[in-house]
Design a protein around this motif. Structure first.
Motif, PDB file in Angstrom:
ATOM      1  N   LEU A   1       8.175   4.833  -8.330  1.00 35.98           N
ATOM      2  CA  LEU A   1       6.933   4.960  -7.587  1.00 35.98           C
ATOM      3  C   LEU A   1       6.930   6.208  -6.702  1.00 35.98           C
ATOM      4  O   LEU A   1       7.987   6.721  -6.335  1.00 35.98           O
ATOM      5  CB  LEU A   1       6.717   3.711  -6.737  1.00 35.98           C
ATOM      6  CG  LEU A   1       6.713   2.385  -7.510  1.00 35.98           C
ATOM      7  CD1 LEU A   1       6.567   1.218  -6.557  1.00 35.98           C
ATOM      8  CD2 LEU A   1       5.627   2.368  -8.562  1.00 35.98           C
ATOM      9  N   ASN A   2       5.729   6.643  -6.339  1.00 39.48           N
ATOM     10  CA  ASN A   2       5.580   7.813  -5.474  1.00 39.48           C
ATOM     11  C   ASN A   2       6.253   7.631  -4.118  1.00 39.48           C
ATOM     12  O   ASN A   2       6.696   8.599  -3.509  1.00 39.48           O
ATOM     13  CB  ASN A   2       4.093   8.135  -5.264  1.00 39.48           C
ATOM     14  CG  ASN A   2       3.431   8.625  -6.523  1.00 39.48           C
ATOM     15  OD1 ASN A   2       4.059   9.254  -7.368  1.00 39.48           O
ATOM     16  ND2 ASN A   2       2.151   8.350  -6.662  1.00 39.48           N
ATOM     17  N   ASN A   3       6.343   6.387  -3.632  1.00 36.83           N
ATOM     18  CA  ASN A   3       6.938   6.147  -2.317  1.00 36.83           C
ATOM     19  C   ASN A   3       8.461   5.990  -2.383  1.00 36.83           C
ATOM     20  O   ASN A   3       9.086   5.629  -1.406  1.00 36.83           O
ATOM     21  CB  ASN A   3       6.312   4.925  -1.670  1.00 36.83           C
ATOM     22  CG  ASN A   3       6.644   3.624  -2.374  1.00 36.83           C
ATOM     23  OD1 ASN A   3       7.350   3.609  -3.370  1.00 36.83           O
ATOM     24  ND2 ASN A   3       6.116   2.530  -1.861  1.00 36.83           N
TER      25      ASN A   3
ATOM     26  N   THR B   1       0.832  -1.196   0.000  1.00 35.33           N
ATOM     27  CA  THR B   1       0.000   0.000   0.000  1.00 35.33           C
ATOM     28  C   THR B   1       0.867   1.245   0.000  1.00 35.33           C
ATOM     29  O   THR B   1       2.066   1.194   0.306  1.00 35.33           O
ATOM     30  CB  THR B   1      -0.923   0.034   1.232  1.00 35.33           C
ATOM     31  OG1 THR B   1      -0.121   0.196   2.406  1.00 35.33           O
ATOM     32  CG2 THR B   1      -1.751  -1.233   1.338  1.00 35.33           C
ATOM     33  N   SER B   2       0.253   2.383  -0.330  1.00 36.90           N
ATOM     34  CA  SER B   2       0.998   3.646  -0.348  1.00 36.90           C
ATOM     35  C   SER B   2       1.468   4.035   1.048  1.00 36.90           C
ATOM     36  O   SER B   2       2.410   4.800   1.188  1.00 36.90           O
ATOM     37  CB  SER B   2       0.136   4.759  -0.949  1.00 36.90           C
ATOM     38  OG  SER B   2      -1.047   4.927  -0.189  1.00 36.90           O
ATOM     39  N   GLY B   3       0.843   3.518   2.082  1.00 33.38           N
ATOM     40  CA  GLY B   3       1.255   3.793   3.451  1.00 33.38           C
ATOM     41  C   GLY B   3       2.427   2.938   3.906  1.00 33.38           C
ATOM     42  O   GLY B   3       2.891   3.062   5.039  1.00 33.38           O
ATOM     43  N   GLY B   4       2.906   2.059   3.035  1.00 34.60           N
ATOM     44  CA  GLY B   4       4.053   1.226   3.381  1.00 34.60           C
ATOM     45  C   GLY B   4       3.692  -0.134   3.949  1.00 34.60           C
ATOM     46  O   GLY B   4       4.572  -0.936   4.245  1.00 34.60           O
ATOM     47  N   ASN B   5       2.418  -0.416   4.107  1.00 37.30           N
ATOM     48  CA  ASN B   5       2.002  -1.717   4.624  1.00 37.30           C
ATOM     49  C   ASN B   5       2.089  -2.763   3.526  1.00 37.30           C
ATOM     50  O   ASN B   5       1.889  -2.470   2.350  1.00 37.30           O
ATOM     51  CB  ASN B   5       0.569  -1.660   5.142  1.00 37.30           C
ATOM     52  CG  ASN B   5       0.423  -0.743   6.331  1.00 37.30           C
ATOM     53  OD1 ASN B   5       1.290  -0.697   7.190  1.00 37.30           O
ATOM     54  ND2 ASN B   5      -0.654   0.001   6.368  1.00 37.30           N
ATOM     55  N   VAL B   6       2.384  -3.998   3.930  1.00 34.26           N
ATOM     56  CA  VAL B   6       2.417  -5.123   3.007  1.00 34.26           C
ATOM     57  C   VAL B   6       1.480  -6.191   3.558  1.00 34.26           C
ATOM     58  O   VAL B   6       1.602  -6.604   4.706  1.00 34.26           O
ATOM     59  CB  VAL B   6       3.840  -5.704   2.863  1.00 34.26           C
ATOM     60  CG1 VAL B   6       3.837  -6.901   1.931  1.00 34.26           C
ATOM     61  CG2 VAL B   6       4.807  -4.646   2.380  1.00 34.26           C
ATOM     62  N   TYR B   7       0.537  -6.602   2.721  1.00 33.45           N
ATOM     63  CA  TYR B   7      -0.413  -7.633   3.104  1.00 33.45           C
ATOM     64  C   TYR B   7      -0.152  -8.866   2.254  1.00 33.45           C
ATOM     65  O   TYR B   7      -0.028  -8.767   1.041  1.00 33.45           O
ATOM     66  CB  TYR B   7      -1.849  -7.148   2.891  1.00 33.45           C
ATOM     67  CG  TYR B   7      -2.194  -5.940   3.714  1.00 33.45           C
ATOM     68  CD1 TYR B   7      -2.595  -6.080   5.033  1.00 33.45           C
ATOM     69  CD2 TYR B   7      -2.086  -4.657   3.179  1.00 33.45           C
ATOM     70  CE1 TYR B   7      -2.899  -4.963   5.806  1.00 33.45           C
ATOM     71  CE2 TYR B   7      -2.391  -3.544   3.938  1.00 33.45           C
ATOM     72  CZ  TYR B   7      -2.797  -3.702   5.247  1.00 33.45           C
ATOM     73  OH  TYR B   7      -3.090  -2.605   6.003  1.00 33.45           O
ATOM     74  N   LYS B   8      -0.066 -10.015   2.909  1.00 32.82           N
ATOM     75  CA  LYS B   8       0.124 -11.275   2.190  1.00 32.82           C
ATOM     76  C   LYS B   8      -1.229 -11.969   2.109  1.00 32.82           C
ATOM     77  O   LYS B   8      -1.975 -12.021   3.082  1.00 32.82           O
ATOM     78  CB  LYS B   8       1.135 -12.154   2.898  1.00 32.82           C
ATOM     79  CG  LYS B   8       2.527 -11.548   2.858  1.00 32.82           C
ATOM     80  CD  LYS B   8       3.552 -12.452   3.452  1.00 32.82           C
ATOM     81  CE  LYS B   8       4.908 -11.784   3.347  1.00 32.82           C
ATOM     82  NZ  LYS B   8       5.971 -12.625   3.805  1.00 32.82           N
ATOM     83  N   SER B   9      -1.529 -12.476   0.922  1.00 35.11           N
ATOM     84  CA  SER B   9      -2.815 -13.105   0.697  1.00 35.11           C
ATOM     85  C   SER B   9      -2.628 -14.401  -0.062  1.00 35.11           C
ATOM     86  O   SER B   9      -1.713 -14.533  -0.874  1.00 35.11           O
ATOM     87  CB  SER B   9      -3.705 -12.150  -0.104  1.00 35.11           C
ATOM     88  OG  SER B   9      -4.905 -12.802  -0.443  1.00 35.11           O
ATOM     89  N   LEU B  10      -3.497 -15.350   0.174  1.00 31.41           N
ATOM     90  CA  LEU B  10      -3.430 -16.627  -0.512  1.00 31.41           C
ATOM     91  C   LEU B  10      -4.204 -16.615  -1.833  1.00 31.41           C
ATOM     92  O   LEU B  10      -4.257 -17.625  -2.518  1.00 31.41           O
ATOM     93  CB  LEU B  10      -3.963 -17.744   0.387  1.00 31.41           C
ATOM     94  CG  LEU B  10      -3.130 -17.981   1.641  1.00 31.41           C
ATOM     95  CD1 LEU B  10      -3.771 -19.058   2.509  1.00 31.41           C
ATOM     96  CD2 LEU B  10      -1.711 -18.364   1.291  1.00 31.41           C
ATOM     97  N   ILE B  11      -4.781 -15.479  -2.211  1.00 28.74           N
ATOM     98  CA  ILE B  11      -5.505 -15.404  -3.478  1.00 28.74           C
ATOM     99  C   ILE B  11      -4.524 -15.410  -4.640  1.00 28.74           C
ATOM    100  O   ILE B  11      -3.362 -15.047  -4.493  1.00 28.74           O
ATOM    101  CB  ILE B  11      -6.409 -14.147  -3.548  1.00 28.74           C
ATOM    102  CG1 ILE B  11      -5.574 -12.871  -3.459  1.00 28.74           C
ATOM    103  CG2 ILE B  11      -7.471 -14.185  -2.499  1.00 28.74           C
ATOM    104  CD1 ILE B  11      -6.352 -11.594  -3.661  1.00 28.74           C
ATOM    105  N   SER B  12      -4.999 -15.813  -5.794  1.00 29.20           N
ATOM    106  CA  SER B  12      -4.130 -15.812  -6.976  1.00 29.20           C
ATOM    107  C   SER B  12      -3.931 -14.384  -7.455  1.00 29.20           C
ATOM    108  O   SER B  12      -4.711 -13.490  -7.146  1.00 29.20           O
ATOM    109  CB  SER B  12      -4.746 -16.657  -8.087  1.00 29.20           C
ATOM    110  OG  SER B  12      -5.895 -16.006  -8.591  1.00 29.20           O
ATOM    111  N   LEU B  13      -2.902 -14.168  -8.245  1.00 24.42           N
ATOM    112  CA  LEU B  13      -2.594 -12.839  -8.756  1.00 24.42           C
ATOM    113  C   LEU B  13      -3.661 -12.334  -9.714  1.00 24.42           C
ATOM    114  O   LEU B  13      -3.880 -11.138  -9.833  1.00 24.42           O
ATOM    115  CB  LEU B  13      -1.229 -12.851  -9.439  1.00 24.42           C
ATOM    116  CG  LEU B  13      -0.637 -11.511  -9.823  1.00 24.42           C
ATOM    117  CD1 LEU B  13      -0.532 -10.601  -8.605  1.00 24.42           C
ATOM    118  CD2 LEU B  13       0.720 -11.701 -10.450  1.00 24.42           C
ATOM    119  N   GLU B  14      -4.372 -13.224 -10.383  1.00 25.73           N
ATOM    120  CA  GLU B  14      -5.399 -12.811 -11.333  1.00 25.73           C
ATOM    121  C   GLU B  14      -6.546 -12.059 -10.654  1.00 25.73           C
ATOM    122  O   GLU B  14      -7.123 -11.150 -11.223  1.00 25.73           O
ATOM    123  CB  GLU B  14      -5.963 -14.017 -12.092  1.00 25.73           C
ATOM    124  CG  GLU B  14      -4.995 -14.616 -13.092  1.00 25.73           C
ATOM    125  CD  GLU B  14      -3.958 -15.522 -12.437  1.00 25.73           C
ATOM    126  OE1 GLU B  14      -4.223 -16.050 -11.334  1.00 25.73           O
ATOM    127  OE2 GLU B  14      -2.886 -15.703 -13.020  1.00 25.73           O
TER     128      GLU B  14
END
Length: 58
Positions: free
Chosen positions: A52-54, A6-19
């Motif tokens: 990127l902006n960050n 995210t733009s706030g610097g957070n990273v979320y890991k998810s088990l969903i596919s990239l599509e």
């Protein structure tokens, strides 16, 4: 597994596919690498890399 940065610097890991995130973002994203879609709102400029902006690069 997909990582969502995210733009706030957070990273979320998810088990969903990239599509799934790609289809949700639709035209508001740009695929800068086969595994790295980037929101066009996050792009500062494009040279030989995508800046990127960050301050990150892809």
């Amino acid at each position: 597994m997909a990582e969502i940065h995210t733009s706030g610097g957070n990273v979320y890991k998810s088990l969903i596919s990239l599509e799934r995130p790609e289809s949700t973002l639709g035209d508001s994203s740009l695929k800068v690498h086969r595994s790295r879609p980037v929101s066009v709102m996050a792009i500062h400029d494009i040279t030989d890399k995508v800046n990127l902006n960050n301050g990150g690069q892809r």
